[in-house]
Motif scaffolding. Structure first.
Motif, PDB file in Angstrom:
ATOM      1  N   TRP A  58       0.833  -1.201   0.000  1.00  0.00           N
ATOM      2  CA  TRP A  58       0.000   0.000   0.000  1.00  0.00           C
ATOM      3  C   TRP A  58       0.869   1.254   0.000  1.00  0.00           C
ATOM      4  O   TRP A  58       0.607   2.204  -0.731  1.00  0.00           O
ATOM      5  CB  TRP A  58      -0.954   0.025   1.195  1.00  0.00           C
ATOM      6  CG  TRP A  58      -1.656   1.339   1.280  1.00  0.00           C
ATOM      7  CD1 TRP A  58      -1.446   2.342   2.170  1.00  0.00           C
ATOM      8  CD2 TRP A  58      -2.670   1.817   0.384  1.00  0.00           C
ATOM      9  NE1 TRP A  58      -2.262   3.414   1.902  1.00  0.00           N
ATOM     10  CE2 TRP A  58      -3.021   3.117   0.796  1.00  0.00           C
ATOM     11  CE3 TRP A  58      -3.302   1.276  -0.727  1.00  0.00           C
ATOM     12  CZ2 TRP A  58      -3.979   3.872   0.149  1.00  0.00           C
ATOM     13  CZ3 TRP A  58      -4.262   2.035  -1.372  1.00  0.00           C
ATOM     14  CH2 TRP A  58      -4.594   3.315  -0.933  1.00  0.00           C
ATOM     15  N   GLU A  59       1.916   1.249   0.824  1.00  0.00           N
ATOM     16  CA  GLU A  59       2.822   2.403   0.888  1.00  0.00           C
ATOM     17  C   GLU A  59       3.460   2.653  -0.472  1.00  0.00           C
ATOM     18  O   GLU A  59       3.551   3.803  -0.919  1.00  0.00           O
ATOM     19  CB  GLU A  59       3.899   2.183   1.952  1.00  0.00           C
ATOM     20  CG  GLU A  59       3.376   2.179   3.370  1.00  0.00           C
ATOM     21  CD  GLU A  59       2.788   3.519   3.783  1.00  0.00           C
ATOM     22  OE1 GLU A  59       3.275   4.569   3.322  1.00  0.00           O
ATOM     23  OE2 GLU A  59       1.831   3.507   4.572  1.00  0.00           O
ATOM     24  N   ALA A  62       0.622   3.968  -2.831  1.00  0.00           N
ATOM     25  CA  ALA A  62       0.251   5.340  -2.465  1.00  0.00           C
ATOM     26  C   ALA A  62       1.341   6.321  -2.870  1.00  0.00           C
ATOM     27  O   ALA A  62       1.055   7.432  -3.330  1.00  0.00           O
ATOM     28  CB  ALA A  62      -0.029   5.426  -0.964  1.00  0.00           C
ATOM     29  N   GLY A  63       2.605   5.919  -2.729  1.00  0.00           N
ATOM     30  CA  GLY A  63       3.710   6.777  -3.144  1.00  0.00           C
ATOM     31  C   GLY A  63       3.683   7.060  -4.638  1.00  0.00           C
ATOM     32  O   GLY A  63       3.933   8.180  -5.078  1.00  0.00           O
ATOM     33  N   LYS A  64       3.360   6.039  -5.428  1.00  0.00           N
ATOM     34  CA  LYS A  64       3.290   6.228  -6.881  1.00  0.00           C
ATOM     35  C   LYS A  64       2.136   7.154  -7.259  1.00  0.00           C
ATOM     36  O   LYS A  64       2.263   7.949  -8.190  1.00  0.00           O
ATOM     37  CB  LYS A  64       3.143   4.877  -7.575  1.00  0.00           C
ATOM     38  CG  LYS A  64       4.411   4.068  -7.532  1.00  0.00           C
ATOM     39  CD  LYS A  64       4.266   2.733  -8.223  1.00  0.00           C
ATOM     40  CE  LYS A  64       5.567   1.973  -8.120  1.00  0.00           C
ATOM     41  NZ  LYS A  64       5.491   0.664  -8.768  1.00  0.00           N
ATOM     42  N   ILE A  65       1.042   7.052  -6.549  1.00  0.00           N
ATOM     43  CA  ILE A  65      -0.096   7.939  -6.821  1.00  0.00           C
ATOM     44  C   ILE A  65       0.292   9.377  -6.522  1.00  0.00           C
ATOM     45  O   ILE A  65      -0.003  10.290  -7.298  1.00  0.00           O
ATOM     46  CB  ILE A  65      -1.331   7.518  -6.003  1.00  0.00           C
ATOM     47  CG1 ILE A  65      -1.870   6.190  -6.519  1.00  0.00           C
ATOM     48  CG2 ILE A  65      -2.406   8.593  -6.059  1.00  0.00           C
ATOM     49  CD1 ILE A  65      -2.996   5.611  -5.684  1.00  0.00           C
ATOM     50  N   GLN A  66       0.952   9.597  -5.388  1.00  0.00           N
ATOM     51  CA  GLN A  66       1.357  10.946  -5.021  1.00  0.00           C
ATOM     52  C   GLN A  66       2.351  11.513  -6.028  1.00  0.00           C
ATOM     53  O   GLN A  66       2.310  12.699  -6.334  1.00  0.00           O
ATOM     54  CB  GLN A  66       1.942  10.956  -3.609  1.00  0.00           C
ATOM     55  CG  GLN A  66       0.891  10.772  -2.548  1.00  0.00           C
ATOM     56  CD  GLN A  66       1.468  10.722  -1.143  1.00  0.00           C
ATOM     57  OE1 GLN A  66       2.676  10.597  -0.963  1.00  0.00           O
ATOM     58  NE2 GLN A  66       0.595  10.798  -0.153  1.00  0.00           N
ATOM     59  N   GLU A  67       3.245  10.686  -6.544  1.00  0.00           N
ATOM     60  CA  GLU A  67       4.200  11.138  -7.558  1.00  0.00           C
ATOM     61  C   GLU A  67       3.462  11.598  -8.802  1.00  0.00           C
ATOM     62  O   GLU A  67       3.858  12.579  -9.426  1.00  0.00           O
ATOM     63  CB  GLU A  67       5.166  10.011  -7.928  1.00  0.00           C
ATOM     64  CG  GLU A  67       6.176   9.691  -6.871  1.00  0.00           C
ATOM     65  CD  GLU A  67       7.026   8.477  -7.228  1.00  0.00           C
ATOM     66  OE1 GLU A  67       6.952   8.004  -8.386  1.00  0.00           O
ATOM     67  OE2 GLU A  67       7.757   8.003  -6.349  1.00  0.00           O
ATOM     68  N   ASP A  69       0.588  12.940  -8.958  1.00  0.00           N
ATOM     69  CA  ASP A  69      -0.154  14.176  -8.695  1.00  0.00           C
ATOM     70  C   ASP A  69       0.738  15.416  -8.826  1.00  0.00           C
ATOM     71  O   ASP A  69       0.245  16.526  -8.841  1.00  0.00           O
ATOM     72  CB  ASP A  69      -0.771  14.162  -7.296  1.00  0.00           C
ATOM     73  CG  ASP A  69      -1.961  13.206  -7.212  1.00  0.00           C
ATOM     74  OD1 ASP A  69      -2.498  12.836  -8.283  1.00  0.00           O
ATOM     75  OD2 ASP A  69      -2.344  12.838  -6.085  1.00  0.00           O
ATOM     76  N   ARG A  70       2.017  15.230  -8.849  1.00  0.00           N
ATOM     77  CA  ARG A  70       2.944  16.366  -8.886  1.00  0.00           C
ATOM     78  C   ARG A  70       3.150  16.879 -10.271  1.00  0.00           C
ATOM     79  O   ARG A  70       3.005  16.364 -11.264  1.00  0.00           O
ATOM     80  CB  ARG A  70       4.300  15.967  -8.294  1.00  0.00           C
ATOM     81  CG  ARG A  70       4.169  15.653  -6.836  1.00  0.00           C
ATOM     82  CD  ARG A  70       5.473  15.224  -6.270  1.00  0.00           C
ATOM     83  NE  ARG A  70       5.185  14.691  -4.936  1.00  0.00           N
ATOM     84  CZ  ARG A  70       6.006  13.962  -4.252  1.00  0.00           C
ATOM     85  NH1 ARG A  70       7.179  13.640  -4.740  1.00  0.00           N
ATOM     86  NH2 ARG A  70       5.701  13.522  -3.069  1.00  0.00           N
TER      87      ARG A  70
END
Length: 70
Positions: A58-59, A62-67, A69-70
């Motif tokens: 999950w971590e 979630a990290g890939k999703i946040q990347e 969004d940038r």
């Protein structure tokens, strides 16, 4: 988890719990909406169970999703 689009990869035949088969385009809009909501709910539940058992994945996800969004 929300679904806002009609699924594009569903089979054209829906098999009911009693084994009856119905073509997707013969379902009412209400029946289609109910099926879509059910698919979304079950998918969300299964993803939640999986990621609860695999928090490291999950971590990473979630990290890939946040990347993205940038």
């Amino acid at each position: 988890m929300a679904c806002s689009r009609e699924p594009g990869l569903l089979s054209s035949v829906i098999v009911g719990e009693d084994g009856t088969e119905t073509k997707w385009n013969q379902l009412s809009e209400q029946e289609k909406e109910r099926l879509i909501e059910n698919i979304c709910r079950k998918t969300g539940e299964r993803l939640s169970v999986y990621y609860s058992s695999h928090p490291e994945e999950w971590e990473e996800f979630a990290g890939k999703i946040q990347e993205g969004d940038r």
